[in-house]
Design a protein around this motif. Sequence first.
Motif, mmCIF file in Angstrom:
data_model
loop_
_atom_site.group_PDB
_atom_site.id
_atom_site.type_symbol
_atom_site.label_atom_id
_atom_site.label_comp_id
_atom_site.label_asym_id
_atom_site.label_seq_id
_atom_site.Cartn_x
_atom_site.Cartn_y
_atom_site.Cartn_z
ATOM 1 N N SER A 429 1.580 -3.501 1.945
ATOM 2 C CA SER A 429 2.293 -2.255 2.241
ATOM 3 C C SER A 429 3.421 -2.003 1.250
ATOM 4 C CB SER A 429 2.836 -2.279 3.673
ATOM 5 O OG SER A 429 3.740 -3.353 3.863
ATOM 6 N N MET A 430 4.093 -3.071 0.794
ATOM 7 C CA MET A 430 5.192 -2.885 -0.151
ATOM 8 C C MET A 430 4.687 -2.467 -1.521
ATOM 9 S SD MET A 430 8.024 -5.792 0.774
ATOM 10 C CE MET A 430 9.068 -5.239 -0.574
ATOM 11 N N MET A 431 3.601 -3.072 -1.976
ATOM 12 C CA MET A 431 3.048 -2.656 -3.264
ATOM 13 C C MET A 431 2.475 -1.244 -3.179
ATOM 14 S SD MET A 431 1.431 -6.015 -5.167
ATOM 15 C CE MET A 431 0.123 -6.305 -3.976
ATOM 16 N N ALA A 432 1.871 -0.900 -2.037
ATOM 17 C CA ALA A 432 1.380 0.468 -1.858
ATOM 18 C C ALA A 432 2.537 1.463 -1.874
ATOM 19 C CB ALA A 432 0.607 0.580 -0.541
ATOM 20 N N ALA A 433 3.667 1.070 -1.279
ATOM 21 C CA ALA A 433 4.848 1.941 -1.274
ATOM 22 C C ALA A 433 5.395 2.137 -2.684
ATOM 23 C CB ALA A 433 5.925 1.354 -0.360
ATOM 24 N N VAL A 434 5.314 1.101 -3.526
ATOM 25 C CA VAL A 434 5.719 1.243 -4.925
ATOM 26 C C VAL A 434 4.833 2.273 -5.618
ATOM 27 C CG1 VAL A 434 5.794 0.107 -7.172
ATOM 28 C CG2 VAL A 434 6.701 -1.060 -5.162
ATOM 29 N N LEU A 435 3.525 2.158 -5.414
ATOM 30 C CA LEU A 435 2.597 3.104 -6.033
ATOM 31 C C LEU A 435 2.873 4.529 -5.558
ATOM 32 C CD1 LEU A 435 -0.774 1.111 -5.743
ATOM 33 C CD2 LEU A 435 0.850 1.143 -7.632
ATOM 34 N N ALA A 436 3.081 4.686 -4.247
ATOM 35 C CA ALA A 436 3.319 6.018 -3.686
ATOM 36 C C ALA A 436 4.624 6.607 -4.193
ATOM 37 C CB ALA A 436 3.336 5.930 -2.155
#
Length: 527
Positions: A429-436
């Motif tokens: 979720s944290m890496m996805a949040a970085v991408l988003a």
Amino acid sequence: MENTIWSLVPPLLAIVMVLLTKRVLLSLGVGIVAAAFFIGSFNIMESLLLVWESFKGVFIADGALNTWNIYILLFVLMLGILTAFVSMMGGTQAFANWMISRVKTRAGAQIMTMVLGIIIFVDDYFNSLTVGQIAKPVTDKHRVSRAKLAYIVDSTAAPICVVAPISSWGAYIIGIIGTIFTTQQITEHTAFGAFLQMIPMNFYVWAALGVVLVIALKQADFGPMKIHEQRAMETGEVLDPSNKEKLDAESKLPESEIGRVSDLLLPIAILFVATLGSIYINGLGAVEGEATLINIFGSADVSVALFYGGLIGLAATFLLFSRHYRAKKLTGKQFGEGVKEGAKSMLPGFTILIFAWAIVALIDQLGTGTYLAGIVEEANLNLALLPLIVFVMAGFIAFSTGTSWGAFGILLPIAGQIAAVTDPALIMSMMAAVLAGAVFGDHCSPISDTTILSSTGSSCHHIDHVTTQMPYAIVAAVITGAGYLALGFTGSVVVGLITVLAGLTIFFVTLKKPVVKDEIAEEPIAK
């Protein structure tokens, strides 16, 4: 200085330099050198050796070629060449002509543009320039302002590429994730499998697409966009009268006069099918245990599949080129120019990727994430807030720098390291949040390459595009933030997606249509 407050200096120096200079390579380079000096206790020779080893590790690992990185770099170059040849063969223009007779309303023209942006996902540069050129004749016919066209194009460029495994973005992100997993000794996930798992968690993608769809269906606008749309509907002026200068993208390459729709569709379709097939074959040979589709795709060496898929797609493109060569519409010299210019167009991303890979290893040696994770634990910060915090941080950096790839290179390893130390369950979720967050910031930034290319490809004045798009992007970001709060507190991706859907529903209900409905908005314009 490892695992101390000093470990923050090199990454912060890189971030501050990016904000001040807008030069990602220079900033990452300074961060690499600073990290090496800190690790080497300011011993010049030892620090220089660390810098050399960090770059050497991109190409050579354990005494052999680092095929993962090399294949991904070659795939990125092949995408640039394929993009150049599609344009040279006239496939873009042929497809535009084919679509004009099939779209009947303003809403249809906008949805068509959105669908094209989703389909043409190979690369954001290709998307930004190609979709705008394809859709422009159709949207002009239905009196859709160029500002609206540029907004839709921009909303389906980076936001789609960031969740497309078979794209230059997918290759770049998978490469960084693979390095992070290696340094953190994470073995329960593959880089490709993690990328697939993060797709539904990239809430900004779904919020941005949802806002585009709501605007198109509701035929209602707000902010500066409303002025552009009203003028287009009432007068047919799709551009601000004060900004009539020619803004079309100018290519150094020639264009064939006998282009067909297949010159656009076949290369992309073959690239897509060949890459998926290569992933399946490679994974089937490497899978252990039950050969389910997920296990097969998770076991594949995606870099190899991307390389072979790219070769097959490029070979098919060259075969299509031969028709134009035989018809004497394109020459052998122009073939060489297409290869050169196509590869050249990818060099900025190519070099950023190398620098990003180099800094990942050094940041890990510094223990920056470990130190930040310790601060989070000591401050008793609710870990549920981390995805939202990372989203906002990535958005700010990408907005200020105009590049999401630079934000990926700086923040992904830090986010991965924090999650690995605090709560490994949060790493996705944290890496996805970085991408988003990085895509959101890149989407809004006036100095972003995709923002510039979207306005150029749509023949819209750049400042008009920036000012009209930003309110819509902020709405999508607010909805995304709510989704990450829900995900953080519940740990459920489904709840996060439902929250995003609820936000879009509220937006749809509260968005008011114009009081006076212009009939031109629904009827096609006579030729």
